[in-house]
Design an enzyme around this catalytic site. Structure first.
Site, mmCIF file in Angstrom:
data_model
loop_
_atom_site.group_PDB
_atom_site.id
_atom_site.type_symbol
_atom_site.label_atom_id
_atom_site.label_comp_id
_atom_site.label_asym_id
_atom_site.label_seq_id
_atom_site.Cartn_x
_atom_site.Cartn_y
_atom_site.Cartn_z
ATOM 1 N N HIS A 70 -25.526 4.501 -43.368
ATOM 2 C CA HIS A 70 -24.389 5.363 -43.049
ATOM 3 C C HIS A 70 -24.058 5.322 -41.559
ATOM 4 C CE1 HIS A 70 -24.507 8.029 -46.922
ATOM 5 N NE2 HIS A 70 -24.375 6.733 -47.173
ATOM 6 N N GLU A 72 -23.484 7.608 -39.272
ATOM 7 C CA GLU A 72 -24.261 8.478 -38.382
ATOM 8 C C GLU A 72 -25.638 7.862 -38.122
ATOM 9 O OE1 GLU A 72 -22.719 9.179 -41.225
ATOM 10 O OE2 GLU A 72 -22.210 11.300 -41.396
ATOM 11 N N CYS A 98 -23.294 13.588 -45.003
ATOM 12 C CA CYS A 98 -24.049 13.808 -46.239
ATOM 13 C C CYS A 98 -25.385 14.470 -45.870
ATOM 14 C CB CYS A 98 -24.273 12.484 -46.965
ATOM 15 S SG CYS A 98 -25.447 11.378 -46.156
ATOM 16 N N CYS A 101 -27.830 12.231 -43.694
ATOM 17 C CA CYS A 101 -27.386 12.120 -42.301
ATOM 18 C C CYS A 101 -27.525 13.461 -41.583
ATOM 19 C CB CYS A 101 -25.950 11.618 -42.232
ATOM 20 S SG CYS A 101 -25.796 9.885 -42.701
HETATM 21 ZN ZN LIG Z 1 -24.552 9.942 -44.624
#
Ligand SMILES: [Zn+2]
Ligand SMILES: [Zn+2]
Length: 192
Positions: A70, A72, A98, A101
């Site tokens: 992801h 981040e 999410c 993260c």
């Molecule tokens: Zn994420």
């Protein structure tokens, strides 16, 4: 002269990063900022050297694409790779993070989260940010530095041009409009 606001500047950077995403399920960008300096950036993408979802399709398990790191996480890992401290830093993301993260951002010492769009904001993520004292603020991208609607506008103009073909518009008028559209959307100089 009016300059772009800091939060818009960093948010625009995240939207620019999102355009590099290799998984189109959700194109996300993240920018880590310390003392008004960009220290790292990331987007949704495969592990270096692996195939891309945009080429091979997503690798879906239980409804999630497991191929990508992801945005981040990629930004935080860039800091880890180059030995840049993230304690007390801010993060600007295109979408609310999410759960995974969220935990990683908190553990990295991120203190302020700015996000442009809500995205399935998980109540546990919201709770964790609160407990960790991470301030979260929604900052929609308002400046057109990165035109997130470019594709839509482009399609709209093309549709208009097709409609014009069917109408009683002189070819001269149509050419003028087409040249203006080209100038606005494709930076093409007017040919006189
Ligand atoms: Zn994420
Ligand atoms: Zn994918």
């Amino acid at each position: 002269m009016e300059r772009i606001a800091w939060d818009q500047y960093f948010m625009a950077q995240s939207h620019l990063l999102a355009l590099r995403s290799t998984c189109t399920r959700l194109m996300v960008g993240a920018t880590i900022v310390r003392d008004k300096r960009i220290i790292a950036g990331g987007y949704n993408g495969s592990v270096s050297g692996d195939v891309h979802c945009i080429d091979e399709g997503c690798y879906v398990i239980d409804g999630h694409c497991v191929r990508t790191v992801h945005a981040e996480a990629n930004a935080l890992l860039q800091c880890a790779k180059f030995g840049v401290p993230t304690d007390g830093a801010d993060v600007y993301v295109t979408h609310f993070p999410c759960l995974q993260c969220t935990k990683q951002l908190i553990q990295s010492g991120i203190k302020n989260l700015f996000y442009a769009e809500d995205y399935k904001n998980h109540p546990y993520a919201v709770q964790l940010f609160e407990e960790a004292g991470v301030k979260t603020q929604k900052v929609p991208l308002v400046d057109a530095v990165v035109d997130t609607k470019f594709a839509e506008k482009n399609a709209f103009v093309h549709e208009l041009m097709e409609k014009l073909d069917a109408l009683n518009v002189t070819s001269g008028e149509k050419e003028t409009m087409k040249a203006e559209a080209d100038r606005l959307f494709f930076n093409e100089e007017k040919k006189n």
